[in-house]
Design a protein around this motif. Structure first.
Motif, PDB file in Angstrom:
ATOM      1  N   ASN A 217      -5.272 -14.911  39.596  1.00 33.31           N
ATOM      2  CA  ASN A 217      -5.223 -15.970  40.602  1.00 33.31           C
ATOM      3  C   ASN A 217      -4.163 -16.983  40.185  1.00 33.31           C
ATOM      4  N   GLY A 218      -3.742 -17.794  41.147  1.00 34.66           N
ATOM      5  CA  GLY A 218      -2.706 -18.782  40.875  1.00 34.66           C
ATOM      6  C   GLY A 218      -1.311 -18.265  41.121  1.00 34.66           C
ATOM      7  N   ALA A 219      -1.080 -16.980  40.889  1.00 33.75           N
ATOM      8  CA  ALA A 219       0.260 -16.416  41.025  1.00 33.75           C
ATOM      9  C   ALA A 219       0.590 -16.045  42.469  1.00 33.75           C
ATOM     10  N   PHE A 220      -0.443 -15.672  43.232  1.00 33.67           N
ATOM     11  CA  PHE A 220      -0.230 -15.179  44.595  1.00 33.67           C
ATOM     12  C   PHE A 220      -0.991 -16.053  45.597  1.00 33.67           C
ATOM     13  N   ASP A 221      -0.865 -15.716  46.890  1.00 27.74           N
ATOM     14  CA  ASP A 221      -1.550 -16.534  47.893  1.00 27.74           C
ATOM     15  C   ASP A 221      -3.051 -16.279  47.910  1.00 27.74           C
ATOM     16  N   HIS A 222      -3.519 -15.227  47.208  1.00 23.14           N
ATOM     17  CA  HIS A 222      -4.950 -15.003  47.016  1.00 23.14           C
ATOM     18  C   HIS A 222      -5.125 -14.139  45.767  1.00 23.14           C
ATOM     19  N   ALA A 223      -6.324 -14.114  45.246  1.00 25.53           N
ATOM     20  CA  ALA A 223      -6.595 -13.331  44.041  1.00 25.53           C
ATOM     21  C   ALA A 223      -6.319 -11.857  44.303  1.00 25.53           C
ATOM     22  N   PRO A 256       9.133 -10.474  45.545  1.00 22.61           N
ATOM     23  CA  PRO A 256       9.338 -11.853  45.079  1.00 22.61           C
ATOM     24  C   PRO A 256       8.685 -12.913  45.967  1.00 22.61           C
ATOM     25  N   TYR A 257       8.669 -12.669  47.277  1.00 26.31           N
ATOM     26  CA  TYR A 257       8.118 -13.669  48.183  1.00 26.31           C
ATOM     27  C   TYR A 257       6.598 -13.831  48.036  1.00 26.31           C
ATOM     28  N   LEU A 258       5.941 -12.855  47.401  1.00 20.31           N
ATOM     29  CA  LEU A 258       4.492 -12.931  47.228  1.00 20.31           C
ATOM     30  C   LEU A 258       4.088 -13.902  46.123  1.00 20.31           C
ATOM     31  N   LEU A 259       5.007 -14.207  45.228  1.00 18.72           N
ATOM     32  CA  LEU A 259       4.703 -15.122  44.129  1.00 18.72           C
ATOM     33  C   LEU A 259       4.741 -16.560  44.617  1.00 18.72           C
ATOM     34  N   MET A 260       3.733 -17.327  44.234  1.00 13.20           N
ATOM     35  CA  MET A 260       3.639 -18.723  44.638  1.00 13.20           C
ATOM     36  C   MET A 260       4.779 -19.538  44.045  1.00 13.20           C
TER      37      MET A 260
END
Length: 298
Positions: A217-223, A256-260
């Protein structure tokens, strides 16, 4: 700031709460548990519910029930209760994740159900729920419904809960005697939320990793589960070298766009953190398998 006016209800059982959701289905309705997510948005004006249903007094949503192979955590169970539960600490990773949330005051009031239902990308519990082979329990006008954790978290602040449903609890599978888990995170210096958090469960025979579940979690828009890391670990011997090799695959198949990316951390920095904390979580889990096996051998 003060929130806009709203109609307030405090049901005392789950069915009453569901009936209220159905009755006011044509209005903007919000459930309130611990309130850490909803109240700030109401005070800031970002959320203006017409009806607030307070589920704090529903006794059947509180507490932890332990079985031989799994435990059920009620939706209104606090982080502090979960963090202090000895059975959960021995047999799941959720207690370790709960202990990482906020401070003492937050953990004494915040609830597991509220955290999971809100699905904040930087919350600590979703990754732990994902790797625990968990089932989310929901109740609506048609009765009970069970959703595997892998299908529950869908996008930022978006889950499989329907508008007329209430999250009642979470079933968490226990670890086997040669299994181990861990949760580690890099907290945001400003909020304590996870810039990146990684949960790991390793199923082993004491020498070899038979199956691995890795959630972040934290890296993407959801776990999300890190499948390439899991595949790299499965079938490998328990040693420190495999953690580094597997963690190198943490961003495989991730666009790349998936990473927050925000003011706190760039997407590139989060990708780096994801590899670092994945390795740390795996190493921690491996160390715990080793100590458990040594204890049994003695």
């Amino acid at each position: 700031m003060y929130p806009s006016s709203f109609e307030y209800h405090a049901p005392t059982d789950v069915q009453e709460a569901v009936d209220l959701l159905v009755e006011h289905g044509d209005r903007d309705v919000e459930l309130i548990a611990g309130g850490h997510s909803l109240l700030p948005t109401m005070k800031s004006g970002l959320s203006k519910p017409e009806v607030v249903v307070d589920i704090a007094d529903i006794d059947q949503l509180h507490g932890v029930d332990h079985g031989e192979e799994s435990s059920r955590v009620g939706a209104m169970t606090t982080y502090a209760t979960v963090a202090a539960d000895e059975t959960l600490a021995r047999s799941t990773v959720i207690s370790e994740a709960a202990a990482e949330i906020g401070d003492v005051q937050v953990r004494n009031v915040g609830t597991v159900g509220g955290n999971v239902a809100h699905a904040d990308p930087a919350a600590d519990l979703p990754a732990a729920v994902l790797v625990s082979d968990a089932t989310v329990r929901l109740q609506g006008p048609s009765g009970d419904r069970s959703v595997p954790a892998a299908e529950f978290f869908q996008a930022m602040f978006t889950t499989d809960i329907r508008e007329d449903e209430l999250l009642t609890g979470i079933d968490l599978s226990h670890l086997g005697e040669n299994d181990a888990g861990a949760y580690v995170k890099k907290p945001s210096p400003s909020s304590g939320y996870a810039l990146v958090g990684v949960a790991v469960v390793l199923e082993t025979d004491g020498e070899t990793i038979m199956d691995a579940r890795i959630g972040a979690n934290g890296a993407f828009d959801h776990a999300m589960r890190l499948k390439p890391v899991e595949e790299t670990l499965t079938g490998e011997a328990l040693d420190g070298g495999i953690a580094h090799r597997a963690a190198g695959h943490a961003t495989d198949d991730v666009e790349p766009y998936l990473l927050m990316e925000d003011d706190t951390a760039s997407s590139d920095f989060r990708a780096h953190l994801l590899e670092v904390y994945t390795e740390r979580a795996i190493d921690t889990a491996i160390e715990r398998v080793g100590s458990m096996t040594d204890t049994e051998a003695d």
